[in-house]
Design an enzyme around this catalytic site. Structure first.
Site, PDB file in Angstrom:
ATOM      1  N   LYS A 115      33.989  39.422  34.193  1.00 11.26           N
ATOM      2  CA  LYS A 115      33.000  39.301  33.110  1.00 11.26           C
ATOM      3  C   LYS A 115      31.795  38.471  33.540  1.00 11.26           C
ATOM      4  O   LYS A 115      30.672  38.735  33.130  1.00 11.26           O
ATOM      5  CB  LYS A 115      33.644  38.711  31.848  1.00 11.26           C
ATOM      6  CG  LYS A 115      34.556  39.702  31.166  1.00 11.26           C
ATOM      7  CD  LYS A 115      34.683  39.437  29.689  1.00 11.26           C
ATOM      8  CE  LYS A 115      35.472  40.576  29.041  1.00 11.26           C
ATOM      9  NZ  LYS A 115      35.947  40.231  27.708  1.00 11.26           N
ATOM     10  N   LYS A 197      40.027  50.985  35.129  1.00 14.81           N
ATOM     11  CA  LYS A 197      40.660  50.988  33.809  1.00 14.81           C
ATOM     12  C   LYS A 197      39.756  51.669  32.773  1.00 14.81           C
ATOM     13  O   LYS A 197      38.533  51.535  32.853  1.00 14.81           O
ATOM     14  CB  LYS A 197      40.872  49.513  33.441  1.00 14.81           C
ATOM     15  CG  LYS A 197      41.543  49.256  32.140  1.00 14.81           C
ATOM     16  CD  LYS A 197      41.574  47.765  31.827  1.00 14.81           C
ATOM     17  CE  LYS A 197      40.309  47.297  31.134  1.00 14.81           C
ATOM     18  NZ  LYS A 197      40.382  46.003  30.492  1.00 14.81           N
ATOM     19  N   LYS A 200      36.024  50.254  26.870  1.00 15.21           N
ATOM     20  CA  LYS A 200      35.012  50.598  25.870  1.00 15.21           C
ATOM     21  C   LYS A 200      33.604  50.273  26.347  1.00 15.21           C
ATOM     22  O   LYS A 200      32.629  50.790  25.831  1.00 15.21           O
ATOM     23  CB  LYS A 200      35.311  49.940  24.521  1.00 15.21           C
ATOM     24  CG  LYS A 200      35.592  48.466  24.543  1.00 15.21           C
ATOM     25  CD  LYS A 200      36.132  48.008  23.182  1.00 15.21           C
ATOM     26  CE  LYS A 200      36.947  46.737  23.304  1.00 15.21           C
ATOM     27  NZ  LYS A 200      37.805  46.428  22.206  1.00 15.21           N
TER      28      LYS A 200
HETATM   29  P1  TYM Z   1      41.180  43.773  24.464  1.00 16.26           P
HETATM   30  O1  TYM Z   1      40.473  43.711  23.171  1.00 16.26           O
HETATM   31  O2  TYM Z   1      40.397  43.919  25.708  1.00 16.26           O
HETATM   32  O3  TYM Z   1      42.254  44.928  24.443  1.00 16.26           O
HETATM   33  C1  TYM Z   1      43.185  45.054  23.391  1.00 16.26           C
HETATM   34  C2  TYM Z   1      44.509  45.573  23.918  1.00 16.26           C
HETATM   35  O4  TYM Z   1      44.326  46.844  24.549  1.00 16.26           O
HETATM   36  C3  TYM Z   1      44.878  46.806  25.866  1.00 16.26           C
HETATM   37  N1  TYM Z   1      44.074  47.687  26.735  1.00 16.26           N
HETATM   38  C4  TYM Z   1      44.584  48.653  27.506  1.00 16.26           C
HETATM   39  N2  TYM Z   1      45.851  49.063  27.696  1.00 16.26           N
HETATM   40  C5  TYM Z   1      46.050  50.104  28.540  1.00 16.26           C
HETATM   41  N3  TYM Z   1      45.041  50.726  29.204  1.00 16.26           N
HETATM   42  C6  TYM Z   1      43.760  50.354  29.041  1.00 16.26           C
HETATM   43  N4  TYM Z   1      42.793  50.992  29.673  1.00 16.26           N
HETATM   44  C7  TYM Z   1      43.488  49.260  28.158  1.00 16.26           C
HETATM   45  N5  TYM Z   1      42.349  48.646  27.760  1.00 16.26           N
HETATM   46  C8  TYM Z   1      42.731  47.679  26.895  1.00 16.26           C
HETATM   47  C9  TYM Z   1      44.786  45.348  26.280  1.00 16.26           C
HETATM   48  O5  TYM Z   1      45.689  45.046  27.305  1.00 16.26           O
HETATM   49  C10 TYM Z   1      45.123  44.648  24.988  1.00 16.26           C
HETATM   50  O6  TYM Z   1      46.512  44.580  24.787  1.00 16.26           O
HETATM   51  N6  TYM Z   1      42.290  38.990  25.321  1.00 16.26           N
HETATM   52  C11 TYM Z   1      42.678  40.152  24.562  1.00 16.26           C
HETATM   53  C12 TYM Z   1      42.652  39.947  23.058  1.00 16.26           C
HETATM   54  C13 TYM Z   1      43.481  38.788  22.609  1.00 16.26           C
HETATM   55  C14 TYM Z   1      44.889  38.747  22.536  1.00 16.26           C
HETATM   56  C15 TYM Z   1      45.206  37.461  22.020  1.00 16.26           C
HETATM   57  C16 TYM Z   1      45.897  39.657  22.852  1.00 16.26           C
HETATM   58  C17 TYM Z   1      42.981  37.619  22.166  1.00 16.26           C
HETATM   59  N7  TYM Z   1      44.033  36.796  21.806  1.00 16.26           N
HETATM   60  C18 TYM Z   1      46.528  37.074  21.820  1.00 16.26           C
HETATM   61  C19 TYM Z   1      47.216  39.246  22.673  1.00 16.26           C
HETATM   62  C20 TYM Z   1      47.520  37.972  22.162  1.00 16.26           C
HETATM   63  C21 TYM Z   1      41.702  41.282  24.904  1.00 16.26           C
HETATM   64  O7  TYM Z   1      40.603  41.069  25.296  1.00 16.26           O
HETATM   65  O8  TYM Z   1      42.151  42.506  24.610  1.00 16.26           O
END
Ligand code: TYM
Length: 334
Positions: A115, A197, A200
């Site tokens: 990032k 990966k 979005k």
């Molecule tokens: P975020 O918002 O980037 O993604 C949300 C969830 O989607 C999963 N994910 C994927 N899984 C498979 N293939 C992909 N291409 C893919 N892209 C995204 C992510 O692994 C995630 O599970 N830091 C976290 C948000 C967060 C969080 C938390 C999660 C904040 N606090 C506490 C769990 C517990 C994040 O940025 O996810």
């Protein structure tokens, strides 16, 4: 919620539209887990602030994400679905845990490095301490299990390290959480470049399926998915990453194994296979999209759910925060 179930915690950032990666890697698994666990799901709006947001769009997106959670099948009567920023304990615990986390370990986070590279003009301190806020989310609720995609593995590891460090100093304050990755779909790759990966924020419009894409768009994007030049539907992520990614997606929405998929498409070309994947994904997403539209049209239902669940989350979070405050020696709240 009963006392004898373990606690599950997860959430997503409240930015932009969700992708099929978010759905297969996280949301779809969440929906299956509410019987076994007491579940908390946050709309992670504080985390989204690490990147500049347009305030009007951001507020709308956060509410839309809440509606998408519910539309995907997270029943807010059973699961505690709430907004992270409505529970101030997250930010308070994050500060305390910042003081138990080392610069060195935060510097090793690959997501921070990625990032920081992407947003060179805004490498803010929040981006750096992001994993501590995430650890606070999880530890506040004493979560035993955290269902996420593989990209969050390192963040779960640092969460465990912070919890263990704190427990070693002050006794058993936090439950040390385990990550949960689904069998299929824990890392959905880009349709335009299967070495990356699905994300979005990808600039290539064909790289990601959005949960709100209509049927024709979904099928068109799958038709254009980058694959190899032989014509055999066979699972081999090393030499056939594009086809293997499509097979994982197909397997995830149809519950078919790789062997079953290979058999189904034996002697057929990639065209037939890609069309089948597109149709299966569109079939999976159509009911979700219909429910989502209904929810957006009836704002009061969502507003009531938010209010009730914010309160529930606050109660659970305050209990842990009080304990932490006592342990580190902060004076009692009047
Ligand atoms: P975020 O918002 O980037 O993604 C949300 C969830 O989607 C999963 N994910 C994927 N899984 C498979 N293939 C992909 N291409 C893919 N892209 C995204 C992510 O692994 C995630 O599970 N830091 C976290 C948000 C967060 C969080 C938390 C999660 C904040 N606090 C506490 C769990 C517990 C994040 O940025 O996810």
């Amino acid at each position: 919620m009963s006392d004898d179930k373990q606690i599950l915690y997860s959430g997503m950032q409240a930015t932009g539209s969700l992708t099929l990666g978010n759905y297969l890697g996280a949301l779809k698994n969440w929906v299956k887990m509410h019987e076994e666990y007491d579940c908390y799901y946050g709309v992670m709006d504080l985390h989204s602030l690490t990147v500049r947001q347009d305030p009007v769009k951001f507020r709308q997106n956060a509410k839309k994400l809440y509606a998408l959670y519910v539309a995907a099948g997270l029943d807010p009567e059973i699961n505690c679905v709430y907004f992270q920023s409505h529970v101030s304990a997250h930010a308070e615990l994050a500060w305390i845990l910042d003081c138990f986390t080392y610069m060195g370990e935060l510097s090793r986070m690959t997501q921070f490095k990625d990032k920081a590279q992407k947003h060179e003009d805004n490498v803010n301190a929040g981006l750096f301490t992001y994993p501590v806020l995430m650890a606070s989310d999880i530890l506040l609720y004493q979560a035993a299990v955290v269902p996420v995609g593989i990209d969050q593995k390192q963040h779960l590891e640092i969460t465990r390290d912070i919890a263990e460090r704190f427990n070693n100093l002050y006794g058993d304050v936090f439950t040390v959480p385990e990550p949960y990755f689904g069998e299929n779909g824990a890392k959905v790759m880009s349709l335009a470049d299967p070495s990356k990966k699905m994300s979005k924020s990808d600039e290539n419009q064909n790289a990601a399926i959005l949960l709100i894409d209509d049927r024709d768009t979904i099928i068109r994007k799958f038709k254009r998915a980058v694959t190899d030049s032989d014509a055999e539907v066979r699972y081999d992520p090393d030499t056939k990453p594009g086809i293997s990614n499509l097979m994982e997606i197909y397997g995830s929405v149809t519950d078919k194994s790789s062997e079953e998929i290979e058999k189904e498409f034996q002697g057929k070309g990639y065209g037939d296979f890609k069309l089948a994947v597109g149709e299966a994904v569109a079939d999976e997403l159509t009911p979700l999209q219909q429910k989502y539209e209904e929810l957006l049209a009836d704002k009061t239902y969502i507003e009531e759910c938010i209010k009730r669940n914010d309160e529930k989350a606050r109660r659970a979070a305050t209990k842990t925060l009080r304990k932490v405050r006592r342990k580190v020696g902060l004076t009692d709240l009047s």
